[in-house]
Design an enzyme around this catalytic site. Sequence first.
Site, PDB file in Angstrom:
ATOM      1  N   GLU A  24       0.781  -1.268  -0.034  1.00  0.00           N
ATOM      2  CA  GLU A  24       0.061   0.040  -0.035  1.00  0.00           C
ATOM      3  C   GLU A  24       0.837   1.114   0.179  1.00  0.00           C
ATOM      4  O   GLU A  24       2.153   1.152   0.219  1.00  0.00           O
ATOM      5  CB  GLU A  24      -0.983  -0.030   1.222  1.00  0.00           C
ATOM      6  CG  GLU A  24      -0.157   0.055   2.618  1.00  0.00           C
ATOM      7  CD  GLU A  24      -0.863   0.882   3.607  1.00  0.00           C
ATOM      8  OE1 GLU A  24      -1.200   2.126   3.372  1.00  0.00           O
ATOM      9  OE2 GLU A  24      -1.243   0.569   4.616  1.00  0.00           O
ATOM     10  N   LYS A  85      -5.098  10.921   0.182  1.00  0.00           N
ATOM     11  CA  LYS A  85      -5.369   9.715   0.517  1.00  0.00           C
ATOM     12  C   LYS A  85      -6.482   9.264  -0.086  1.00  0.00           C
ATOM     13  O   LYS A  85      -7.653   9.542   0.045  1.00  0.00           O
ATOM     14  CB  LYS A  85      -5.685   9.755   2.278  1.00  0.00           C
ATOM     15  CG  LYS A  85      -6.095   8.573   2.742  1.00  0.00           C
ATOM     16  CD  LYS A  85      -6.282   8.671   4.390  1.00  0.00           C
ATOM     17  CE  LYS A  85      -7.347   7.587   4.928  1.00  0.00           C
ATOM     18  NZ  LYS A  85      -7.661   7.541   6.508  1.00  0.00           N
ATOM     19  N   VAL A 105      -5.539   0.549   2.551  1.00  0.00           N
ATOM     20  CA  VAL A 105      -5.844  -0.874   2.292  1.00  0.00           C
ATOM     21  C   VAL A 105      -6.873  -1.055   1.224  1.00  0.00           C
ATOM     22  O   VAL A 105      -6.671  -2.013   0.354  1.00  0.00           O
ATOM     23  CB  VAL A 105      -5.998  -1.342   3.464  1.00  0.00           C
ATOM     24  CG1 VAL A 105      -6.426  -2.847   3.571  1.00  0.00           C
ATOM     25  CG2 VAL A 105      -4.841  -1.266   4.543  1.00  0.00           C
ATOM     26  N   ASP A 135     -18.338   5.403  11.979  1.00  0.00           N
ATOM     27  CA  ASP A 135     -17.156   5.451  11.357  1.00  0.00           C
ATOM     28  C   ASP A 135     -16.481   4.217  10.901  1.00  0.00           C
ATOM     29  O   ASP A 135     -15.833   3.769  11.843  1.00  0.00           O
ATOM     30  CB  ASP A 135     -16.272   6.636  11.869  1.00  0.00           C
ATOM     31  CG  ASP A 135     -14.817   6.899  11.150  1.00  0.00           C
ATOM     32  OD1 ASP A 135     -14.804   6.146  10.035  1.00  0.00           O
ATOM     33  OD2 ASP A 135     -14.251   7.828  11.350  1.00  0.00           O
ATOM     34  N   SER A 137     -14.021   1.796   8.413  1.00  0.00           N
ATOM     35  CA  SER A 137     -13.293   1.962   7.190  1.00  0.00           C
ATOM     36  C   SER A 137     -13.656   1.309   6.148  1.00  0.00           C
ATOM     37  O   SER A 137     -14.253   0.029   6.170  1.00  0.00           O
ATOM     38  CB  SER A 137     -12.007   1.431   7.495  1.00  0.00           C
ATOM     39  OG  SER A 137     -11.235   1.637   6.486  1.00  0.00           O
ATOM     40  N   ALA A 138     -13.841   1.784   4.654  1.00  0.00           N
ATOM     41  CA  ALA A 138     -13.954   1.108   3.586  1.00  0.00           C
ATOM     42  C   ALA A 138     -13.008  -0.243   3.370  1.00  0.00           C
ATOM     43  O   ALA A 138     -13.425  -1.084   2.858  1.00  0.00           O
ATOM     44  CB  ALA A 138     -13.701   1.607   2.228  1.00  0.00           C
ATOM     45  N   ASP A 139     -11.861  -0.475   4.347  1.00  0.00           N
ATOM     46  CA  ASP A 139     -11.023  -1.344   4.442  1.00  0.00           C
ATOM     47  C   ASP A 139     -11.930  -2.848   4.577  1.00  0.00           C
ATOM     48  O   ASP A 139     -11.580  -3.856   3.867  1.00  0.00           O
ATOM     49  CB  ASP A 139      -9.922  -1.443   5.491  1.00  0.00           C
ATOM     50  CG  ASP A 139      -8.817  -0.177   5.026  1.00  0.00           C
ATOM     51  OD1 ASP A 139      -9.182   0.303   4.018  1.00  0.00           O
ATOM     52  OD2 ASP A 139      -8.126   0.017   5.881  1.00  0.00           O
ATOM     53  N   LYS A 156      -5.102  -1.432  13.096  1.00  0.00           N
ATOM     54  CA  LYS A 156      -4.719  -0.370  13.766  1.00  0.00           C
ATOM     55  C   LYS A 156      -5.265  -0.306  15.475  1.00  0.00           C
ATOM     56  O   LYS A 156      -6.646  -0.205  15.530  1.00  0.00           O
ATOM     57  CB  LYS A 156      -4.832   1.021  13.115  1.00  0.00           C
ATOM     58  CG  LYS A 156      -4.340   0.880  11.907  1.00  0.00           C
ATOM     59  CD  LYS A 156      -3.983   2.253  11.123  1.00  0.00           C
ATOM     60  CE  LYS A 156      -3.145   2.270   9.920  1.00  0.00           C
ATOM     61  NZ  LYS A 156      -3.753   1.642   9.003  1.00  0.00           N
TER      62      LYS A 156
HETATM   63  N1  PSU Z   1      -1.569   4.947   7.740  1.00  0.00           N
HETATM   64  C1  PSU Z   1      -1.706   6.358   8.040  1.00  0.00           C
HETATM   65  N2  PSU Z   1      -2.806   7.018   7.744  1.00  0.00           N
HETATM   66  C2  PSU Z   1      -3.762   6.329   7.143  1.00  0.00           C
HETATM   67  C3  PSU Z   1      -3.366   5.120   6.435  1.00  0.00           C
HETATM   68  C4  PSU Z   1      -2.539   4.533   6.928  1.00  0.00           C
HETATM   69  O1  PSU Z   1      -0.849   6.872   8.926  1.00  0.00           O
HETATM   70  O2  PSU Z   1      -4.739   6.905   6.823  1.00  0.00           O
HETATM   71  C5  PSU Z   1      -4.690   4.526   5.803  1.00  0.00           C
HETATM   72  C6  PSU Z   1      -4.399   2.794   5.815  1.00  0.00           C
HETATM   73  O3  PSU Z   1      -4.060   2.428   4.421  1.00  0.00           O
HETATM   74  C7  PSU Z   1      -5.744   2.383   6.039  1.00  0.00           C
HETATM   75  C8  PSU Z   1      -6.647   3.643   6.137  1.00  0.00           C
HETATM   76  O4  PSU Z   1      -6.211   1.309   5.047  1.00  0.00           O
HETATM   77  O5  PSU Z   1      -6.084   4.662   6.323  1.00  0.00           O
HETATM   78  C9  PSU Z   1      -7.939   3.541   7.084  1.00  0.00           C
HETATM   79  O6  PSU Z   1      -8.462   4.935   6.886  1.00  0.00           O
HETATM   80  P1  PSU Z   1      -9.882   5.071   6.986  1.00  0.00           P
HETATM   81  O7  PSU Z   1     -10.480   4.682   8.180  1.00  0.00           O
HETATM   82  O8  PSU Z   1     -10.237   6.405   6.663  1.00  0.00           O
HETATM   83  O9  PSU Z   1     -10.397   3.960   5.891  1.00  0.00           O
HETATM   84 MN    MN Z   2     -11.711   5.793   9.554  1.00  0.00          MN
END
Ligand code: PSU
Ligand code: MN
Length: 311
Positions: A24, A85, A105, A135, A137-139, A156
């Site tokens: 990634e 992002k 991701v 909230d 994640s789309a992950d 995380k």
């Molecule tokens: N590392 C960071 N910040 C991020 C990410 C990684 O320091 O925003 C990315 C990762 O790739 C993860 C994503 O897939 O943020 C998750 O963010 P969100 O909750 O907005 O989907």
């Molecule tokens: Mn998020």
Amino acid sequence: MGALRIAAEIAQALEEKAPVVALESALITHGFAPPANLDIAQRMEAAVRAEGAIPATIAILAGKARIGLSEKELEQLAADRSARKVSLRDLPVLLAQGGNGGATVAATMHLAHRAGIRVFCTGGIGGVHRGHPEDASADLIALATTPIVTVCAGAKAILDLPRTLEVLETHGVPVIGYTTDEFPAFYSRRSGLGVDARVETPEQVAQIAQMRTTLGLSTALLVCVPVPEADHLPAEEAEAAIAQAIAEAEEKGIGGKAVTPFLLARMVELTSGRARQANEALLLNNARTAAHIARACCAHAWGLSNFKLTE
Ligand code: PSU
Ligand code: MN
């Protein structure tokens, strides 16, 4: 290949069914600041190569989805502090309108799968935020719908881990502990939460992946590798910093896609850099493990549709 541009080395490896590991790029644009971001990206690529697979860093450059970057392109991305992002919803917009982006991701999984790559490596997946179950994640959606082996150190730790695991269960995503019975907590080796199954070897991952394909399931396989002992952050220490970082984010009204980058950056400050040390160590360890798994999957001839269920 339409909207994808696959680097020649990777196209050839895929053609020859040689092992390829997708990496990634949100960690380059939003996870680490220069010069550490370029350094960790280069070291991850080198770690994949050293273990006998081809690295494919995935990012958006000038509005093109790129599978594999040259050294110069990696440097350009790492230096571009205005890169977006890019998660799933951002992909079509950025590809239509142009610009640079680091793929999360979710976005990396989608592009890697479209390119025919079967193994993907990240640090930690996104999930459901603490105190904000809306909230998510789309992950998690990408994991539910994209058949790619995803190597991570858990989700995380700033997230609501029990809720994140529940969503994965709802969507039928197998959560595999790699040499562990516990779901790792990114900075820490332990979370007190279980996994669905434990494996000891890359071959065992390849077998599960093949069964998933044979069954016609389209979920990812989440392979969770604990951060190396030498660099891990004890859970109590991580939790204290996480609680403070989250309180600060609430106070400042930081929400949406800005939350994860804010919390991870505060974690580094609040732990005097130890969170960064753990993050780097787990990324390199995951890159090596992903290379081993990619090799095992190739050796296993995984993906052959004539593999019979009834034997
Ligand atoms: N590392 C960071 N910040 C991020 C990410 C990684 O320091 O925003 C990315 C990762 O790739 C993860 C994503 O897939 O943020 C998750 O963010 P969100 O909750 O907005 O989907
Ligand atoms: Mn998020």
